[in-house]
Design a protein around this motif. Structure first.
Motif, mmCIF file in Angstrom:
data_model
loop_
_atom_site.group_PDB
_atom_site.id
_atom_site.type_symbol
_atom_site.label_atom_id
_atom_site.label_comp_id
_atom_site.label_asym_id
_atom_site.label_seq_id
_atom_site.Cartn_x
_atom_site.Cartn_y
_atom_site.Cartn_z
ATOM 1 N N LEU A 110 0.823 -1.210 0.000
ATOM 2 C CA LEU A 110 0.000 0.000 0.000
ATOM 3 C C LEU A 110 0.858 1.262 0.000
ATOM 4 O O LEU A 110 0.492 2.271 -0.613
ATOM 5 N N GLU A 111 2.001 1.211 0.669
ATOM 6 C CA GLU A 111 2.900 2.368 0.647
ATOM 7 C C GLU A 111 3.496 2.577 -0.750
ATOM 8 O O GLU A 111 3.685 3.711 -1.191
ATOM 9 N N SER A 112 3.788 1.489 -1.446
ATOM 10 C CA SER A 112 4.309 1.647 -2.814
ATOM 11 C C SER A 112 3.238 2.236 -3.727
ATOM 12 O O SER A 112 3.541 3.052 -4.608
ATOM 13 N N TYR A 113 1.977 1.848 -3.517
ATOM 14 C CA TYR A 113 0.874 2.476 -4.271
ATOM 15 C C TYR A 113 0.835 3.979 -3.992
ATOM 16 O O TYR A 113 0.662 4.794 -4.903
ATOM 17 N N PHE A 114 0.968 4.317 -2.712
ATOM 18 C CA PHE A 114 0.910 5.723 -2.312
ATOM 19 C C PHE A 114 2.062 6.495 -2.946
ATOM 20 O O PHE A 114 1.903 7.620 -3.435
ATOM 21 N N GLY A 115 3.251 5.876 -2.948
ATOM 22 C CA GLY A 115 4.403 6.529 -3.560
ATOM 23 C C GLY A 115 4.200 6.770 -5.044
ATOM 24 O O GLY A 115 4.566 7.830 -5.573
ATOM 25 N N HIS A 116 3.594 5.794 -5.730
ATOM 26 C CA HIS A 116 3.322 5.946 -7.161
ATOM 27 C C HIS A 116 2.411 7.150 -7.398
ATOM 28 O O HIS A 116 2.678 7.985 -8.284
ATOM 29 N N TYR A 117 1.356 7.255 -6.598
ATOM 30 C CA TYR A 117 0.461 8.411 -6.735
ATOM 31 C C TYR A 117 1.217 9.711 -6.446
ATOM 32 O O TYR A 117 1.071 10.709 -7.157
ATOM 33 N N LEU A 118 2.029 9.695 -5.395
ATOM 34 C CA LEU A 118 2.726 10.912 -4.974
ATOM 35 C C LEU A 118 3.621 11.452 -6.089
ATOM 36 O O LEU A 118 3.661 12.667 -6.335
ATOM 37 N N SER A 119 4.320 10.563 -6.786
ATOM 38 C CA SER A 119 5.189 11.013 -7.875
ATOM 39 C C SER A 119 4.377 11.648 -8.998
ATOM 40 O O SER A 119 4.791 12.648 -9.598
#
Length: 387
Positions: free
Chosen positions: A55-64
């Motif tokens: 879920l954190e990697s998903y969040f990071g993808h959105y953040l970028s």
């Protein structure tokens, strides 16, 4: 004025760690509070789980993608980002997964000060000043909050519900206290170099509710989430009030928030004044976020589509904008977080399927028609902590 006349200049992102297992120091509470068997976990206590990392990697993808939408683009040759985490497994791992999701293949170090599982003073909620005056100041904050909101009285239905879910009347805790769950005596544990605790039904309640939430966010089988006894959103909303009030009373209260946030606020001020690193990512805890918002005098809030005030994996994004026409700097802060449903279903995030955004308000300051504050309104608050 058009919003496209503002250019995002710099961000400091303060994130809570992602989904973890229950904390080791709460297990004794949990086992004494209920005769029922608690579900087992496949990770060490207090560690970020595999699902939490996803879920954190998903969040990071959105953040970028969100940053790119704001015209902040990184290049592999010059990644304009600084990452710093508390030296615990769950915070360092959260930072690693966020960075991997956002900028996979980039050479971005995740900085932390100590060996894993040693608390960094910047993120440490422990009592630094245990003088009688400091303890009385916190007790007064708690008493004032209760008088204003009738917190302890209003929590009675949540305590009754939790007592039923736990089968408290057949627990070791009931054998010890011989009273209703809500009548377990309150006591403020306030000892130097130890985390403050409001012992009693609130402390026991937050441990239990936290465990139920982690089961839910981890998509345990429904019969294992609170033994299948939470069947509605209304029940979650009521139970999570225990958690929200505990965090607010113990960490958000202004007297302790200002002391606990001083090092962090000085770090944020330094990061904002550095010419490099447009993106600054700090990873801490719910107590870190609650204390920061209390210390800097943000207004109270209720996050849409989420029962927690400091949701797991959520982040406060402090944003400095430049007005392209006038050159003046402006400020905005947002809470960006996954909804209750997004966490449960582990929905991938991207710019077309975003997490929740909620704009935070500053007390005693006036935003312009586009929702931006004068940068000075925020910077003045930071300078109060400058040593």
């Amino acid at each position: 004025m058009k919003k496209d006349q503002y250019q995002l200049d710099k961000v400091v992102i303060l994130s809570r760690h992602g989904i973890r297992t229950p904390l080791a120091n709460t297990i004794e509470f949990l086992e004494k509070a209920s005769p029922l068997k608690w579900p087992s976990w496949d990770h060490a206590y207090g560690y970020l789980t595999t699902r939490g990392g996803v879920l954190e990697s998903y969040f990071g993808h959105y953040l970028s993608q969100w940053l790119e939408q704001q015209n902040i683009r990184l290049t592999p040759e010059n990644p304009d980002i600084y990452v710093y985490a508390n030296s615990l497994q769950r915070t360092v791992a959260t930072a690693q997964f966020l960075v991997t999701g956002a900028f996979a293949g980039y050479d971005i170090p995740v900085n932390h000060k100590y060996t894993i599982e040693k608390m960094d003073p910047i993120f440490d909620p422990s009592v630094q000043d245990d003088s009688p005056e400091s303890k009385q100041a916190l007790l007064k904050d708690i008493d004032d909050a209760d008088k204003a909101e009738s917190i302890f009285k209003n929590l009675a239905p949540a305590y009754a519900m939790l007592s039923d879910i736990l089968d408290y009347k057949n627990s070791q805790l009931y054998a010890e206290y011989q009273c209703d769950f809500a009548d377990i005596p309150y006591d403020l544990h306030f000892v130097k170099d130890e985390e403050p605790e409001l012992l009693g039904p609130l402390a026991i309640g937050i441990c239990a509710v936290d465990a139920f939430l982690l089961q839910y966010y981890s998509a345990f089988p429904k019969e294992q989430i609170a033994w299948g006894k939470i069947t509605s959103q209304e029940q979650w909303q009521q139970l999570i009030q225990i958690r929200n009030h505990y965090i607010n009373l113990v960490f958000h209260s202004r007297s302790i928030a200002r002391k606990n946030s001083a090092l962090l606020i000085n770090m944020i001020d330094d990061l904002l004044h550095q010419k490099n690193n447009k993106i600054n990512l700090l990873v801490g805890h719910d107590s870190t976020i609650a204390a920061l918002l209390g210390a800097l005098d943000f207004a109270e809030y209720q996050l849409p589509n989420q029962c927690e005030n400091t949701p797991i994996g959520g982040m406060v994004i402090l944003q400095r904008y430049r007005n392209k026409a006038s050159g003046e700097y402006l400020f905005k802060a947002e809470y960006v977080y996954q909804s209750f449903e997004q966490l449960y279903t582990a929905q991938p995030l991207d710019i077309n399927h975003p997490p929740q955004h909620y704009q935070l308000q500053l007390k005693n300051a006036v935003a312009n028609s586009d929702g931006f504050y004068q940068w000075q309104d925020f910077e003045t608050r930071l300078k109060e902590f400058k040593k």
